[in-house]
Design a protein around this motif. Structure first.
Motif, PDB file in Angstrom:
ATOM      1  N   PRO A 222      87.797  10.660  50.905  1.00  5.06           N
ATOM      2  CA  PRO A 222      88.011   9.640  49.860  1.00  5.06           C
ATOM      3  C   PRO A 222      86.911   8.591  49.731  1.00  5.06           C
ATOM      4  CG  PRO A 222      89.524   9.326  51.710  1.00  5.06           C
ATOM      5  CD  PRO A 222      88.844  10.633  51.932  1.00  5.06           C
ATOM      6  N   ALA A 223      85.990   8.503  50.690  1.00  5.20           N
ATOM      7  CA  ALA A 223      84.885   7.542  50.571  1.00  5.20           C
ATOM      8  C   ALA A 223      83.858   8.012  49.531  1.00  5.20           C
ATOM      9  CB  ALA A 223      84.199   7.354  51.928  1.00  5.20           C
ATOM     10  N   PHE A 224      84.025   9.258  49.045  1.00  4.20           N
ATOM     11  CA  PHE A 224      83.111   9.828  48.053  1.00  4.20           C
ATOM     12  C   PHE A 224      83.869  10.173  46.773  1.00  4.20           C
ATOM     13  CE2 PHE A 224      81.012  10.425  52.037  1.00  4.20           C
ATOM     14  CZ  PHE A 224      79.647  10.400  51.769  1.00  4.20           C
ATOM     15  N   SER A 225      83.158  10.117  45.657  1.00  5.37           N
ATOM     16  CA  SER A 225      83.772  10.544  44.396  1.00  5.37           C
ATOM     17  C   SER A 225      82.957  11.679  43.779  1.00  5.37           C
ATOM     18  CB  SER A 225      83.878   9.374  43.414  1.00  5.37           C
ATOM     19  OG  SER A 225      82.640   8.736  43.274  1.00  5.37           O
ATOM     20  N   VAL A 226      83.632  12.518  43.021  1.00  2.00           N
ATOM     21  CA  VAL A 226      82.991  13.687  42.404  1.00  2.00           C
ATOM     22  C   VAL A 226      82.167  13.241  41.205  1.00  2.00           C
ATOM     23  CG1 VAL A 226      83.358  15.989  41.441  1.00  2.00           C
ATOM     24  CG2 VAL A 226      85.048  15.019  42.975  1.00  2.00           C
ATOM     25  N   ARG A 227      80.930  13.708  41.157  1.00  2.00           N
ATOM     26  CA  ARG A 227      80.064  13.387  40.018  1.00  2.00           C
ATOM     27  C   ARG A 227      79.833  14.607  39.128  1.00  2.00           C
ATOM     28  NH1 ARG A 227      81.393   9.282  39.747  1.00  2.00           N
ATOM     29  NH2 ARG A 227      80.561   7.307  40.501  1.00  2.00           N
ATOM     30  N   PRO A 250      88.575  32.373  33.318  1.00  2.00           N
ATOM     31  CA  PRO A 250      88.977  31.422  34.374  1.00  2.00           C
ATOM     32  C   PRO A 250      89.035  32.049  35.758  1.00  2.00           C
ATOM     33  CG  PRO A 250      90.353  31.137  32.436  1.00  2.00           C
ATOM     34  CD  PRO A 250      89.497  32.350  32.182  1.00  2.00           C
ATOM     35  N   VAL A 251      89.489  33.306  35.848  1.00  2.00           N
ATOM     36  CA  VAL A 251      89.614  33.945  37.169  1.00  2.00           C
ATOM     37  C   VAL A 251      88.246  34.083  37.834  1.00  2.00           C
ATOM     38  CG1 VAL A 251      89.521  36.336  36.283  1.00  2.00           C
ATOM     39  CG2 VAL A 251      90.648  35.866  38.456  1.00  2.00           C
ATOM     40  N   VAL A 252      87.218  34.382  37.041  1.00  2.00           N
ATOM     41  CA  VAL A 252      85.864  34.521  37.590  1.00  2.00           C
ATOM     42  C   VAL A 252      85.320  33.146  37.981  1.00  2.00           C
ATOM     43  CG1 VAL A 252      83.485  35.276  37.109  1.00  2.00           C
ATOM     44  CG2 VAL A 252      85.424  36.609  36.254  1.00  2.00           C
ATOM     45  N   ARG A 253      85.539  32.156  37.107  1.00  2.00           N
ATOM     46  CA  ARG A 253      85.057  30.798  37.393  1.00  2.00           C
ATOM     47  C   ARG A 253      85.741  30.232  38.637  1.00  2.00           C
ATOM     48  NH1 ARG A 253      81.642  29.345  33.680  1.00  2.00           N
ATOM     49  NH2 ARG A 253      81.306  27.358  34.704  1.00  2.00           N
ATOM     50  N   ASN A 254      87.022  30.524  38.786  1.00  2.00           N
ATOM     51  CA  ASN A 254      87.788  29.960  39.909  1.00  2.00           C
ATOM     52  C   ASN A 254      87.347  30.497  41.267  1.00  2.00           C
ATOM     53  OD1 ASN A 254      89.253  28.393  38.173  1.00  2.00           O
ATOM     54  ND2 ASN A 254      91.028  29.751  38.086  1.00  2.00           N
ATOM     55  N   ILE A 255      86.899  31.758  41.305  1.00  2.00           N
ATOM     56  CA  ILE A 255      86.541  32.324  42.616  1.00  2.00           C
ATOM     57  C   ILE A 255      85.044  32.216  42.928  1.00  2.00           C
ATOM     58  CG2 ILE A 255      88.507  33.914  42.647  1.00  2.00           C
ATOM     59  CD1 ILE A 255      86.471  36.185  42.043  1.00  2.00           C
ATOM     60  N   SER A 256      84.277  31.733  41.961  1.00  2.00           N
ATOM     61  CA  SER A 256      82.843  31.581  42.205  1.00  2.00           C
ATOM     62  C   SER A 256      82.578  30.356  43.085  1.00  2.00           C
ATOM     63  CB  SER A 256      82.121  31.402  40.866  1.00  2.00           C
ATOM     64  OG  SER A 256      80.775  31.043  41.077  1.00  2.00           O
ATOM     65  N   ASN A 257      81.593  30.471  43.988  1.00  2.00           N
ATOM     66  CA  ASN A 257      81.175  29.294  44.757  1.00  2.00           C
ATOM     67  C   ASN A 257      80.671  28.225  43.806  1.00  2.00           C
ATOM     68  OD1 ASN A 257      81.656  30.931  46.979  1.00  2.00           O
ATOM     69  ND2 ASN A 257      79.801  30.308  48.042  1.00  2.00           N
ATOM     70  N   LYS A 258      80.817  26.984  44.226  1.00  2.00           N
ATOM     71  CA  LYS A 258      80.377  25.862  43.394  1.00  2.00           C
ATOM     72  C   LYS A 258      79.506  24.915  44.212  1.00  2.00           C
ATOM     73  CE  LYS A 258      84.696  25.647  40.703  1.00  2.00           C
ATOM     74  NZ  LYS A 258      85.394  26.730  41.403  1.00  2.00           N
ATOM     75  N   ILE A 259      78.569  24.264  43.526  1.00  2.00           N
ATOM     76  CA  ILE A 259      77.859  23.136  44.123  1.00  2.00           C
ATOM     77  C   ILE A 259      78.572  21.898  43.598  1.00  2.00           C
ATOM     78  CG2 ILE A 259      75.683  21.921  44.436  1.00  2.00           C
ATOM     79  CD1 ILE A 259      75.648  24.856  45.475  1.00  2.00           C
ATOM     80  N   ILE A 260      79.185  21.158  44.501  1.00  2.49           N
ATOM     81  CA  ILE A 260      79.903  19.938  44.117  1.00  2.49           C
ATOM     82  C   ILE A 260      79.036  18.740  44.491  1.00  2.49           C
ATOM     83  CG2 ILE A 260      82.010  18.566  44.414  1.00  2.49           C
ATOM     84  CD1 ILE A 260      83.497  21.145  45.098  1.00  2.49           C
ATOM     85  N   VAL A 261      78.803  17.871  43.513  1.00  6.76           N
ATOM     86  CA  VAL A 261      77.988  16.687  43.745  1.00  6.76           C
ATOM     87  C   VAL A 261      78.921  15.501  44.011  1.00  6.76           C
ATOM     88  CG1 VAL A 261      76.203  15.152  42.809  1.00  6.76           C
ATOM     89  CG2 VAL A 261      76.214  17.589  42.193  1.00  6.76           C
ATOM     90  N   MET A 262      78.825  14.975  45.232  1.00  9.02           N
ATOM     91  CA  MET A 262      79.660  13.853  45.669  1.00  9.02           C
ATOM     92  C   MET A 262      78.760  12.611  45.845  1.00  9.02           C
ATOM     93  SD  MET A 262      82.548  15.462  45.903  1.00  9.02           S
ATOM     94  CE  MET A 262      83.643  14.287  46.701  1.00  9.02           C
ATOM     95  N   GLU A 263      79.276  11.486  45.409  1.00  4.53           N
ATOM     96  CA  GLU A 263      78.515  10.243  45.538  1.00  4.53           C
ATOM     97  C   GLU A 263      79.357   9.236  46.328  1.00  4.53           C
ATOM     98  OE1 GLU A 263      77.359   7.444  42.106  1.00  4.53           O
ATOM     99  OE2 GLU A 263      75.871   9.076  42.027  1.00  4.53           O
ATOM    100  N   LYS A 264      78.702   8.547  47.241  1.00  3.86           N
ATOM    101  CA  LYS A 264      79.402   7.519  48.018  1.00  3.86           C
ATOM    102  C   LYS A 264      79.890   6.429  47.079  1.00  3.86           C
ATOM    103  CE  LYS A 264      78.555   4.132  51.659  1.00  3.86           C
ATOM    104  NZ  LYS A 264      77.599   3.624  52.646  1.00  3.86           N
ATOM    105  N   ARG A 265      81.158   6.072  47.233  1.00  4.03           N
ATOM    106  CA  ARG A 265      81.734   5.033  46.373  1.00  4.03           C
ATOM    107  C   ARG A 265      81.058   3.690  46.663  1.00  4.03           C
ATOM    108  NH1 ARG A 265      86.670   6.504  43.982  1.00  4.03           N
ATOM    109  NH2 ARG A 265      87.649   8.375  44.854  1.00  4.03           N
ATOM    110  N   GLY A 266      80.781   2.952  45.597  1.00  9.74           N
ATOM    111  CA  GLY A 266      80.093   1.656  45.752  1.00  9.74           C
ATOM    112  C   GLY A 266      81.011   0.576  46.266  1.00  9.74           C
TER     113      GLY A 266
END
Length: 266
Positions: A222-227, A250-266
């Motif tokens: 929770p100290a990070f938020s999704v960007r 959707p089924v293909v998108r759901n099972i694909s690996n993702k790069i999630i960009v997280m930013e430290k909350r200010g």
């Protein structure tokens, strides 16, 4: 003379991903160029036969490289004088492809892994090697940090960890840096449970953890938020045009690996 490498388990995956990048680079219509990977593969005394046959792993590695190279390049062009921390770097060579775009680049991995890396890649400023686990708080003591913007890259690691490790790793990042963005590769729980890559299984490394999306990851840290969330389908589209069509399901998108960009909350 070729040099023998003795690695098993998760560290062994670094040799297989290196091979995938080298193999793609040598193609006539290569989608990535990693000449250093080609050089390193030629120096290694290692049986690449399993990695050679594992098309799923090969495609996945190249798709991930396409996507992350693009994301890291765009980020560094927008944020001058960034300190980059590449966690679980293995034999990754992105620091060379992004040359002169960052202030310092720290490649961090386990001592047994970094021993192999240092055999083949002698790195001195602005690229540095830290032979420590990302769960060892002391790795940050080796980073020359004075409040600059920090980009952390976590590629090909989280799927081998557990939730406790994820919390610990992000807690260290959050406590240590003021302004920090994390680009983290995540696998879906479905893939963790049901999919086996031949070369990965052969190295005794097992997928153990995944999250569905950034919101689920944010609940854990929770100290990070999704960007941002970028599916590796974006990389697959360049390798196989059919993904422009099937990537919309959707089924293909759901099972694909993702790069999630997280930013430290200010």
């Amino acid at each position: 003379m070729k040099e023998k490498v003795n690695v098993t388990g998760v560290p062994e995956t670094m040799v297989q991903t290196l091979y995938a990048r080298a193999k793609e680079t040598k193609k006539q219509n290569a989608k990535i160029k990693d000449e250093i990977a080609v050089e390193l593969v030629e120096k290694l005394d290692y049986n690449f036969s399993k990695a050679d046959k594992d098309k799923a792993m090969n495609y996945g590695v190249i798709a991930r490289t396409i996507v992350l190279d693009r994301m890291v390049k765009q980020y560094l062009e927008k944020h001058a004088n960034t300190v980059v921390i590449n966690i679980a770097c293995g034999l990754d060579t992105r620091c060379y492809r992004m040359e002169r775009k960052y202030l310092h680049w720290y490649n961090v991995d386990l001592p047994e892994t970094m021993k192999i890396r240092s055999q083949f890649l002698t790195e001195t400023g602005p690229v540095y090697q830290i032979a420590k686990s990302a769960m060892d708080e002391s790795y940050v003591d080796d980073i020359d940090y004075h409040g600059e913007n920090v980009l952390v890259i976590i590629e090909g690691l989280t799927m081998y960890l557990c939730e406790k490790d994820i919390r610990k790793m992000f807690s260290i990042i959050e406590k240590s840096f003021q302004k920090v963005t994390v680009m983290v590769e995540n696998m879906s729980p479905f893939v963790v449970k049901h999919v086996k890559e031949k070369s990965i299984e052969g190295s005794n490394a097992k997928f153990t953890w995944g999250v569905k999306n950034g919101k689920e990851l944010q609940r854990i840290i929770p100290a990070f938020s999704v960007r941002q969330e970028v599916s590796l389908i974006e990389g697959m589209k360049e390798l196989m045009p059919i993904y422009h069509v099937i990537g919309k399901f959707p089924v293909v998108r759901n099972i694909s690996n993702k790069i999630i960009v997280m930013e430290k909350r200010g």
